[in-house]
Design a protein around this motif. Sequence first.
Motif: not given
Length: 574
Positions: A508-520
């Motif tokens: 269900n795509p409405a269960l999560l907001i602000g999805a992003q992928v990062q690294t450091s």
Amino acid sequence: MSRNTVQPNGWVAIRLPSEVTRVLQVVPHTTISLGKYGSFPSNLLIERPFHLTYEIQDKLDGESFPRLRVVPGTELNADKLADVSATESADADEVIEPANGEELTLVDESGKVVARSTREVIDESARQTLTMAEIDQLKKEGAAAGKELIAKLMLSHTAIDQKTAYSLAKYKLLKEKKYMRRFTVLPLDVAMLGHWMLFERDGSKVMEMRQEMIGLLGCWADVHFGGLPIDGEQGPHGGRWLAVDDTGGLLVAAMAERMGILHAEPLEGEQATKEAVEDEENPKTQPAGDEADAAVADPSASPKAQRSRPKRPRKDDLDNHYALTNSITLIHANSQPNLSLLRHFDYEHSDPNPPYPYHPLFTNLLPISWLQLLDPESDPTYSEPVPEVDSDVLSSWKTNRRANYHRKRRRWARTRQIVDATLAGGFSGLAIASTMDPISVLRHALPLLAGGAPVAIYSPTIEPLTQLADCFSIGRRGAWVSNPPAEAEGKAAVELENWPGTAEFPINPALLIGAQVQTSRARRWQVLPGRTHPFMTEKGGASGYVFTGWRAIPAEGNITARGKFNNRKKAKTG
């Protein structure tokens, strides 16, 4: 007893001159061996502060063990604090400027010639007049903790006067790393344990998770002290985190360290007991000035000291065994979770009946299997309670049978408490470091989170996380709202939280907001006067990526805008 000193049976990290780290347990009345650097009694480290650099000295006449000397900071940093500006400026023309028609010679860090110009070739091995046999003999003698060997190596170098001040300091540093019998005792925290597992052991066991990734997971999952239990409240409440850990307990240890439940409180009265044991072991034949070191280090005197522990409080088998807040609920795939790294913090997860007082993780770490989460009635430990036995019948049983009865009832009560509290949901955050498909994990873990709870997922590779981020993209969420699948029509929001998924909408795509992928990734730097630069080479392997997002509660029904609106028409202009 303070955590700022080395504790008996505690774990420490020892940094050797070769920049190799060893993690070991300081067991009283034993010998710690550091390989070619030597060995010493473990009692010489107990109750001494961390971050000190020691030097293993030679054995004195009549003693069977070597002593340790604390190396002062002025001696450790003598080369760095030395003023070499005058020497460098005086020799600059001679060292840097080549003669007419010649080119500079290229050497590496150890002074070995890599490439040279048309100048006469000098045999590098001939510069050192000491033979390997003589060096081996000096190493066996071990005079002055290796300082005599280094001094003779430098004096026997025929081209020592041709080195600049920086080159001479680097040459000396290389020889000290190879021959100096020194080591530094450091406290074993999560960062040091992860570094040791990644560089000295098998990095795949911790999914090659570096310190930067550990920090990102804790920050984005907002792991912190969750507060004390509220008086009078029976059910679970705030300050509860959900975790999926396939790193042997490294992620759980990092979360517990942030929550203040990683280390056990010291025992009351244990310091007095330790001092009494030391007074009893103190012989009168030791030389003056070093009585404390010699008395504690002597392995021949080792009577067993019984620690004074408070008695275990008696409680009913069916009482609550776990904390209601400031807890970590760990979902695992096996019958028992793999938390082997937690033994370095004095917690044995496989012991169901540890001594009192309990380690904080015994009451604040709640393990639950995927079977118990998805279908608890299929787990006999949860669904089959132990029948109650009358006290008269119970008293007639043998001791072993009675103990087994109480153990099974306590295990059933603990399992019921964990499963019921987990299914109630309301978790404050979710942290994942697992080899499982993150989409399948979130499909069952997201409904357990409270609204606005952060989600942080680590993966050695980026592909699983990009697929997960695509499931919560703006385009996919817009398609879900404007043209929902036929299977989702007519269902309530609660039913859609446990959406089984389709090829078009895996979750269900409405269960999560602000999805992003990062690294450091932090680079190591050489910081020395006049020559600060990043290291050109470092350990390879997986870079590591982190997926982040926030739990959303979809609104039910139609959404209408309310408020006062200004409907003035624009005045027409002639």
